[in-house]
Write an enzyme that holds these catalytic residues in place. Sequence first.
Site, PDB file in Angstrom:
ATOM      1  N   ARG A  43      23.061  30.869 -38.915  1.00 40.38           N
ATOM      2  CA  ARG A  43      22.785  31.866 -37.886  1.00 40.38           C
ATOM      3  C   ARG A  43      22.212  33.143 -38.498  1.00 40.38           C
ATOM      4  O   ARG A  43      21.334  33.771 -37.902  1.00 40.38           O
ATOM      5  CB  ARG A  43      24.080  32.178 -37.114  1.00 40.38           C
ATOM      6  CG  ARG A  43      23.810  32.911 -35.822  1.00 40.38           C
ATOM      7  CD  ARG A  43      25.077  33.184 -35.046  1.00 40.38           C
ATOM      8  NE  ARG A  43      25.890  34.207 -35.678  1.00 40.38           N
ATOM      9  CZ  ARG A  43      26.834  34.901 -35.055  1.00 40.38           C
ATOM     10  NH1 ARG A  43      27.097  34.651 -33.785  1.00 40.38           N
ATOM     11  NH2 ARG A  43      27.543  35.821 -35.669  1.00 40.38           N
ATOM     12  N   ARG A  71      32.041  34.123 -26.754  1.00 34.83           N
ATOM     13  CA  ARG A  71      32.038  35.207 -27.742  1.00 34.83           C
ATOM     14  C   ARG A  71      31.248  36.409 -27.228  1.00 34.83           C
ATOM     15  O   ARG A  71      31.544  37.544 -27.546  1.00 34.83           O
ATOM     16  CB  ARG A  71      31.346  34.759 -29.048  1.00 34.83           C
ATOM     17  CG  ARG A  71      31.925  33.582 -29.738  1.00 34.83           C
ATOM     18  CD  ARG A  71      31.283  33.416 -31.130  1.00 34.83           C
ATOM     19  NE  ARG A  71      29.833  33.283 -31.114  1.00 34.83           N
ATOM     20  CZ  ARG A  71      29.183  32.130 -30.944  1.00 34.83           C
ATOM     21  NH1 ARG A  71      29.858  31.013 -30.765  1.00 34.83           N
ATOM     22  NH2 ARG A  71      27.860  32.089 -30.964  1.00 34.83           N
ATOM     23  N   HIS A 106      16.029  26.221 -27.760  1.00 37.28           N
ATOM     24  CA  HIS A 106      15.654  27.573 -28.163  1.00 37.28           C
ATOM     25  C   HIS A 106      14.304  27.395 -28.847  1.00 37.28           C
ATOM     26  O   HIS A 106      14.236  27.094 -30.051  1.00 37.28           O
ATOM     27  CB  HIS A 106      16.661  28.167 -29.143  1.00 37.28           C
ATOM     28  CG  HIS A 106      18.091  28.082 -28.691  1.00 37.28           C
ATOM     29  ND1 HIS A 106      18.597  28.871 -27.685  1.00 37.28           N
ATOM     30  CD2 HIS A 106      19.109  27.283 -29.083  1.00 37.28           C
ATOM     31  CE1 HIS A 106      19.875  28.564 -27.499  1.00 37.28           C
ATOM     32  NE2 HIS A 106      20.206  27.595 -28.328  1.00 37.28           N
ATOM     33  N   ASP A 150      17.988  21.682 -28.630  1.00 34.74           N
ATOM     34  CA  ASP A 150      18.650  22.877 -29.142  1.00 34.74           C
ATOM     35  C   ASP A 150      17.822  23.643 -30.169  1.00 34.74           C
ATOM     36  O   ASP A 150      16.895  24.347 -29.799  1.00 34.74           O
ATOM     37  CB  ASP A 150      20.029  22.470 -29.694  1.00 34.74           C
ATOM     38  CG  ASP A 150      20.942  23.662 -29.918  1.00 34.74           C
ATOM     39  OD1 ASP A 150      20.524  24.793 -29.657  1.00 34.74           O
ATOM     40  OD2 ASP A 150      22.086  23.464 -30.366  1.00 34.74           O
ATOM     41  N   TYR A 194      16.952  33.783 -25.248  1.00 35.98           N
ATOM     42  CA  TYR A 194      17.689  35.022 -25.528  1.00 35.98           C
ATOM     43  C   TYR A 194      16.957  36.015 -26.419  1.00 35.98           C
ATOM     44  O   TYR A 194      17.493  37.058 -26.747  1.00 35.98           O
ATOM     45  CB  TYR A 194      19.080  34.722 -26.085  1.00 35.98           C
ATOM     46  CG  TYR A 194      19.176  33.956 -27.378  1.00 35.98           C
ATOM     47  CD1 TYR A 194      19.164  34.623 -28.606  1.00 35.98           C
ATOM     48  CD2 TYR A 194      19.332  32.577 -27.363  1.00 35.98           C
ATOM     49  CE1 TYR A 194      19.288  33.913 -29.787  1.00 35.98           C
ATOM     50  CE2 TYR A 194      19.461  31.870 -28.550  1.00 35.98           C
ATOM     51  CZ  TYR A 194      19.430  32.536 -29.762  1.00 35.98           C
ATOM     52  OH  TYR A 194      19.555  31.829 -30.926  1.00 35.98           O
ATOM     53  N   HIS A 230      18.482  21.600 -23.255  1.00 36.57           N
ATOM     54  CA  HIS A 230      18.861  22.779 -24.049  1.00 36.57           C
ATOM     55  C   HIS A 230      17.890  22.974 -25.207  1.00 36.57           C
ATOM     56  O   HIS A 230      17.836  22.165 -26.133  1.00 36.57           O
ATOM     57  CB  HIS A 230      20.284  22.601 -24.585  1.00 36.57           C
ATOM     58  CG  HIS A 230      20.846  23.830 -25.222  1.00 36.57           C
ATOM     59  ND1 HIS A 230      21.171  24.967 -24.500  1.00 36.57           N
ATOM     60  CD2 HIS A 230      21.137  24.120 -26.518  1.00 36.57           C
ATOM     61  CE1 HIS A 230      21.641  25.882 -25.325  1.00 36.57           C
ATOM     62  NE2 HIS A 230      21.627  25.398 -26.558  1.00 36.57           N
ATOM     63  N   HIS A 236      27.316  21.703 -25.815  1.00 38.44           N
ATOM     64  CA  HIS A 236      28.087  21.223 -26.975  1.00 38.44           C
ATOM     65  C   HIS A 236      29.480  20.712 -26.548  1.00 38.44           C
ATOM     66  O   HIS A 236      29.715  19.528 -26.561  1.00 38.44           O
ATOM     67  CB  HIS A 236      28.209  22.258 -28.106  1.00 38.44           C
ATOM     68  CG  HIS A 236      26.894  22.795 -28.564  1.00 38.44           C
ATOM     69  ND1 HIS A 236      25.906  21.972 -29.065  1.00 38.44           N
ATOM     70  CD2 HIS A 236      26.381  24.058 -28.580  1.00 38.44           C
ATOM     71  CE1 HIS A 236      24.853  22.707 -29.385  1.00 38.44           C
ATOM     72  NE2 HIS A 236      25.109  23.971 -29.088  1.00 38.44           N
TER      73      HIS A 236
HETATM   74 ZN    ZN Z   1      21.970  26.434 -28.350  1.00 34.74          ZN
END
Ligand code: ZN
Length: 451
Positions: free
Chosen positions: A81, A209, A57, A319, A120, A55, A268
């Site tokens: 975030r 979400r 990003h 991550d 993403y 995982h 997670h």
């Molecule tokens: Zn993530």
Amino acid sequence: MTVLHVENLLTADGWVKSARLFLAGQRIAKIQVGASAEPGDERHAVVVPALSNLHSHAFQRGMAGLAEVRGASTDNFWSWRELMYRFASRMSPEQLEAIAAQAYVEMLEAGFCRVGEFHYLHHDIDGRRFADPGEMAARIVNAAGMTGIHLTLLPVFYAHASFGGKAPNPGQSRFVHDLDGYARLVDRCRELVAMTSLGVVGVAPHSMRAVTPEELGQVVRLLPDAPVHIHIAEQLGEVRDCIAWSGSRPVRWLLDHAPVDERWCLVHATHIDKDEIAGIARSGASVGLCPVTEANLGDGIFPVLEFLAEGGRFGIGTDSNVCISLAGELSLLEYSQRLSRKVRNVVSLGGCSTGMALYRYALEGGARALGVASDGLGEGAVADFVSLSVDEPATVCRAGDAMLDSWLFASTAGVVDCVWVGGAKQVERGRHRHRDQVRSVYKNAIRELCA
Ligand SMILES: [Zn+2]
């Protein structure tokens, strides 16, 4: 044919001594155990299989260290975030490629051979569409190709700001798709990855979400045999919102309403109860643990002991890439358990050390989550492995399980010597072969972004 002579080799069946490893193309053609080195053999003290980083990003590598100042209110995941959204909002395709390449060099130097890129950042600044829906994905593919890391590309479907199909907010404009647009992106990712060596494409509904139940069903059906990755139950706020929306906790809801099986990786899954622990284990899904990021974001501690007792599988991921370290992820996973339970050697298997147990779980779980075989080193296996130095203070006079323990728990750097990916040596004496060039391009990209 390249031949390595290895004094201590960790095979699928355990440690063997004095092995000659014959490489043919991307694979291990033959392993000869109990053999002396021949002239021309490349000699190594210890070789272990390389792990998958399930995982990542990649773009977040560029903001590492920028979110460590406390704000006006209690700082938590959601304030982090907001900063991440601001950073992502300015990034060009060229800058993404530069940052991803730096992250992948660091992953290879840490001992990873494959990355699961949970991708993403799809659209142009302000959410404008690129002519090519795979413009940003192509930058990830380029970075992986240039650095030589195997890629499992997980294009993310992101459509909503919260449960119940809430409209996305402006900070999410570069991430969002409708289902038709997402299907085109997945097709384009398959074209791009088909040009790589041993690449895999999966699907990734971002989180509960960000998708409605109907969208989740359609995304999962797009590639029927491919990996499915989803962020889940990372934050207590997310658990509360899910209960308010559906009456169920997030993992419970997913197990009851989605076809969760071996294809799935629940990233997670920090906040799960006893029933959810057993349910994930029974489903065959893997859990993707990212201990350094989970600690950095204040997420919580995954109940790994209870999960393993039910037969659960996990792999590890870096991550947010705030600090890329294979040893750091595995040692923190164990240490968080020791701190919360006040005991030692929590993640263990009968007959082997804690370091070996952590490594075996992460090897098998990580490969499975990224859609590749997880059998360890053996004849016919892809030649993805790491040689470890016994010339470091942490590893001198170490062999067998103690070598892994000393690497994972007792070293800071220098233990990873060489890393081969698909039979090609990408790291030698701890340095990636393109380290300087990648670093220089990365630094320019960060200077532009921070200007
Ligand atoms: Zn993530």
